[in-house]
Design an enzyme around this catalytic site. Structure first.
Site, PDB file in Angstrom:
ATOM      1  CG  LEU A  12      -1.738  -1.283   1.455  1.00  0.00           C
ATOM      2  CD1 LEU A  12      -2.700  -1.103   2.616  1.00  0.00           C
ATOM      3  CD2 LEU A  12      -2.495  -1.681   0.184  1.00  0.00           C
ATOM      4  CB  ALA A  14      -2.557   5.030  -2.374  1.00  0.00           C
ATOM      5  NE  ARG A  19       1.468  12.556  10.351  1.00  0.00           N
ATOM      6  CZ  ARG A  19       1.327  11.521  11.180  1.00  0.00           C
ATOM      7  NH1 ARG A  19       1.749  11.612  12.435  1.00  0.00           N
ATOM      8  NH2 ARG A  19       0.781  10.404  10.763  1.00  0.00           N
ATOM      9  CD  GLU A 166      -7.497   1.697  12.446  1.00  0.00           C
ATOM     10  OE1 GLU A 166      -6.601   2.518  12.735  1.00  0.00           O
ATOM     11  OE2 GLU A 166      -7.255   0.606  11.895  1.00  0.00           O
ATOM     12  CG  ASN A 397      40.278  17.379 -20.196  1.00  0.00           C
ATOM     13  OD1 ASN A 397      40.511  18.446 -19.639  1.00  0.00           O
ATOM     14  ND2 ASN A 397      39.254  16.606 -19.859  1.00  0.00           N
ATOM     15  CB  SER A 416      57.175  19.291 -10.992  1.00  0.00           C
ATOM     16  OG  SER A 416      57.419  18.165 -10.179  1.00  0.00           O
ATOM     17  CB  ALA A 434      60.359  20.364 -14.352  1.00  0.00           C
TER      18      ALA A 434
END
Length: 502
Positions: A12, A14, A19, A166, A397, A416, A434
């Site tokens: 169930l 639905a 809240r 209930e 890239n 580097s 480098a």
């Protein structure tokens, strides 16, 4: 797990869930890497239900789309039934039943889409208990210190369930009962179909209650039994965000415990979050502040953490990852990642490879034993076995229109602070000096040097930065240098010899 198999499970789902105060349907809120409804469907699938039906209404299109997506991955598709204008759990179950064959026989289990901790084992046990007792209806119940707004289970003198009331319809004495209805049932299919047709809406809510089937089945001579569940978390539903968080923490605690019982060390389960589909090998250690999400798979003897987030990643045996984030990445056996690394989708790090501190990778295949140790962006690249990428290297890239690929060969070395402008190939056994900006291919055994000639301009600071602290520092350093040169040229001061006449 019991061998009993439900003929069908009706979920169930639905309700509006007001809240939650959310634009998202309540049953599509997530804990543990899946939606609340997804967890309910896992329980049905795990119990090997012959058919599963989800009853929906609120934000129908979104919930149905989720089910369609789920069906695309499943062998046994979930059926969808729409609840009409008639309110109540009884009407929802009736709509769900209408999606099943009219001649269906056996046990129909009715669950809810907002009870995420219900397990497949419990669904199977409920089915088995129901069938063993020969009951018309069996309800899962729990005993609470504070039953709050739950429906109360009223038993007869023999201990069978007489009816469920209930809370809004209950008397003072009935409200004092501590045994509550979980809202999860097993029905004989024929009984459910027959009695739902007899349920009305004459109650405080004007709804068609599923609980009324119990009293009607009993009045028709059927037995109504109870399956008392000590694990109250399995019957706990989600009504608001606070309950969502509570159930999320409990689910996570159970997930962590399951892994620890299987041989995984989790140093601090309270700060470790693991989704339900994650797999972890024995003798792996998970350090605090780690999140393992989606379908992440981790091998044995790995060390993950602290402060690591992995989403849909594959990690090999003996790998080590610290203070890093990765998505859709593959990290090979014995490889190391981090700290402060970001592995984006398409990253593949080979066995014993390294992605070090402050490195970002994307769509990059880094070979066995290759290293990208420091301060690098590596995108759309293939790096060969044993290659070393120096600190501060940029794989350029993207030219603003298209993406290009960079290939770095086996055992090559990139110095580097270099820029590799894609598309470009650096062959096996090559060097890049480098500080170079590489725009064309480097052949095997070559060193590529692509940087401007250094030129030192005398007097520039005096002319362009006069009066600054830099100029003052330059003057002081120049004076010191002149004094040092003068001392070197004159040598030490002479001292008269004692034998020299004065």
């Amino acid at each position: 797990m019991s061998d009993a198999r439900p003929a069908a499970v009706i979920v169930l789902a639905a309700g509006e869930g007001t809240r939650m105060k959310s634009k998202t349907p309540k049953v599509l809120h997530r804990i543990g890497g899946d939606t609340l409804l997804g967890h309910a469907l896992r329980a049905a699938k795990g119990a090997d239900a012959a058919s599963t039906v989800v009853v929906i209404r609120h934000q129908r299109e979104r919930v149905a789309a989720f089910i369609d997506e789920r069906n695309a991955e499943a062998n046994a598709p979930v059926l969808v039934a729409d609840q009409d204008e008639v309110k109540g759990t009884g009407r929802a179950a009736e709509c769900g039943l209408s999606a099943l064959p009219a001649d269906l026989t056996g046990t129909v289990v009715v669950t809810m889409g907002d009870v995420p901790l219900l397990t497949a084992e419990t669904v199977s046990e409920l089915t088995a208990r129901h069938e063993h007792a020969g009951a018309a209806v069996t309800v899962i119940t729990s005993v609470l210190e504070n039953p709050k707004s739950y429906g109360r289970v009223i038993r007869d003198a023999d201990g069978d369930v007489e009816r469920i009331v209930e809370v809004k319809d209950a008397t003072e004495s009935e409200r004092a009962v501590r045994e509550i209805n979980s809202g999860i049932y097993a029905f004989d299919a024929a009984v459910l179909r027959r009695e739902l047709a007899n349920v009305g809406t004459d109650n405080a809510q004007g709804e068609k209650y599923l609980t009324d089937v119990l009293a009607l089945a009993r009045a028709a001579g059927g037995r109504v039994s109870a399956h008392v569940l000590d694990d109250l978390w399995q019957t706990e539903g989600v009504n608001d965000r606070a309950q969502l968080a509570d159930l999320g923490r409990e689910l996570n605690a159970r997930t962590c415990r399951r892994h620890m019982q299987a041989g995984v060390t989790i140093v601090d389960p309270a700060t470790t979050w693991i989704d339900v589909d994650v797999s972890i090998g024995a003798d792996t250690t998970i350090l605090p502040g780690t999140q393992l999400l989606g379908a992440t798979s981790i091998g044995e003897d790995a060390v993950i953490g602290p402060e690591v987030t992995l989403t849909d990643c594959e990690v090999g045996d003996g790998a080590s990852i610290k203070r890093a984030e990765a998505h859709l990445a593959v990290i090979g056996a014995g490889a190391t990642v981090g700290p402060y690394s970001y592995l984006r989708p398409g990253t593949e790090l080979g066995a014993k490879g390294k992605i070090g501190g402050f490195v970002e990778t994307k769509n990059a295949r880094i070979g066995e034993g290759a290293k990208v140790p420091h301060l690098t962006y590596c995108g759309d690249a293939v790096i060969g076995e044993g290659a070393n990428i120096g600190a501060g290297t940029i794989f350029a890239n993207y030219d603003g229109v298209t993406k290009g690929r960079t290939n770095v060969g086996r055992h090559s070395f990139v110095g580097s602070n270099s820029v590799l402008v894609a598309p470009v190939d650096i062959a096996d056994g090559a060097y890049v000096a480098a500080g170079s900006a590489i725009t064309s291919a480097v052949d095997p055994g070559q060193i590529a040097i692509a940087r401007g000639q250094q030129r030192n301009v005398d007097g520039w600071v005096d002319r362009r930065r006069a009066g600054t602290a830099t100029a003052d520092a330059a003057h002081a350093a120049a004076q010191t240098a002149r004094a040092d040169r003068s001392a070197d040229q004159t040598g030490p001061a002479s001292t008269p010899s004692p034998n020299t006449p004065s």
